[in-house]
Scaffold this motif. Structure first.
Motif, mmCIF file in Angstrom:
data_model
loop_
_atom_site.group_PDB
_atom_site.id
_atom_site.type_symbol
_atom_site.label_atom_id
_atom_site.label_comp_id
_atom_site.label_asym_id
_atom_site.label_seq_id
_atom_site.Cartn_x
_atom_site.Cartn_y
_atom_site.Cartn_z
ATOM 1 N N UNK A 143 19.950 13.085 -11.604
ATOM 2 C CA UNK A 143 18.772 12.258 -11.803
ATOM 3 C C UNK A 143 17.480 13.063 -11.714
ATOM 4 N N UNK A 144 17.577 14.387 -11.439
ATOM 5 C CA UNK A 144 16.426 15.278 -11.422
ATOM 6 C C UNK A 144 16.899 16.700 -11.728
ATOM 7 N N UNK A 145 15.969 17.598 -11.953
ATOM 8 C CA UNK A 145 16.323 18.988 -12.229
ATOM 9 C C UNK A 145 16.883 19.601 -10.945
ATOM 10 N N UNK A 146 18.061 20.204 -11.048
ATOM 11 C CA UNK A 146 18.733 20.762 -9.880
ATOM 12 C C UNK A 146 19.543 21.968 -10.316
ATOM 13 N N UNK A 147 19.543 23.028 -9.495
ATOM 14 C CA UNK A 147 20.331 24.224 -9.771
ATOM 15 C C UNK A 147 21.364 24.393 -8.675
ATOM 16 N N UNK A 148 22.606 24.545 -9.075
ATOM 17 C CA UNK A 148 23.708 24.800 -8.149
ATOM 18 C C UNK A 148 24.215 26.207 -8.413
ATOM 19 N N UNK A 149 24.669 26.882 -7.371
ATOM 20 C CA UNK A 149 25.173 28.247 -7.515
ATOM 21 C C UNK A 149 26.638 28.303 -7.107
ATOM 22 N N UNK A 150 27.416 29.083 -7.858
ATOM 23 C CA UNK A 150 28.831 29.260 -7.598
ATOM 24 C C UNK A 150 29.225 30.648 -8.089
ATOM 25 N N UNK A 151 30.510 30.945 -8.069
ATOM 26 C CA UNK A 151 31.026 32.211 -8.583
ATOM 27 C C UNK A 151 31.681 31.963 -9.929
ATOM 28 N N UNK A 152 31.301 32.756 -10.945
ATOM 29 C CA UNK A 152 31.962 32.629 -12.241
ATOM 30 C C UNK A 152 33.254 33.454 -12.207
#
Length: 56
Positions: free
Chosen positions: A28-37
């Motif tokens: 519902x808003x701009x959000x950045x999630x981080x993970x391992x590719x």
């Protein structure tokens, strides 16, 4: 006139090591999630980095 009922995905999942966009997420808003590719080059670079001794 037709109407496209496609939702706008405001979230993004990025690799915290190489910055590659892994996927997008409906938020519902701009959000950045981080993970391992799991790209081979990134995994190899992470393994090589773990093997290097820590220098202060």
């Amino acid at each position: 006139m037709g109407c496209n009922a496609r939702s706008l995905e405001l979230g993004v999942i990025m690799c915290k090591h190489c910055g590659t966009i892994i996927d997008t997420v409906d938020c519902n808003r701009v959000k950045t999630f981080y993970s391992d590719c799991m790209q081979e080059e990134c995994v190899v670079a992470r393994l090589e980095q773990e093997d290097e001794p820590f220098l202060e």
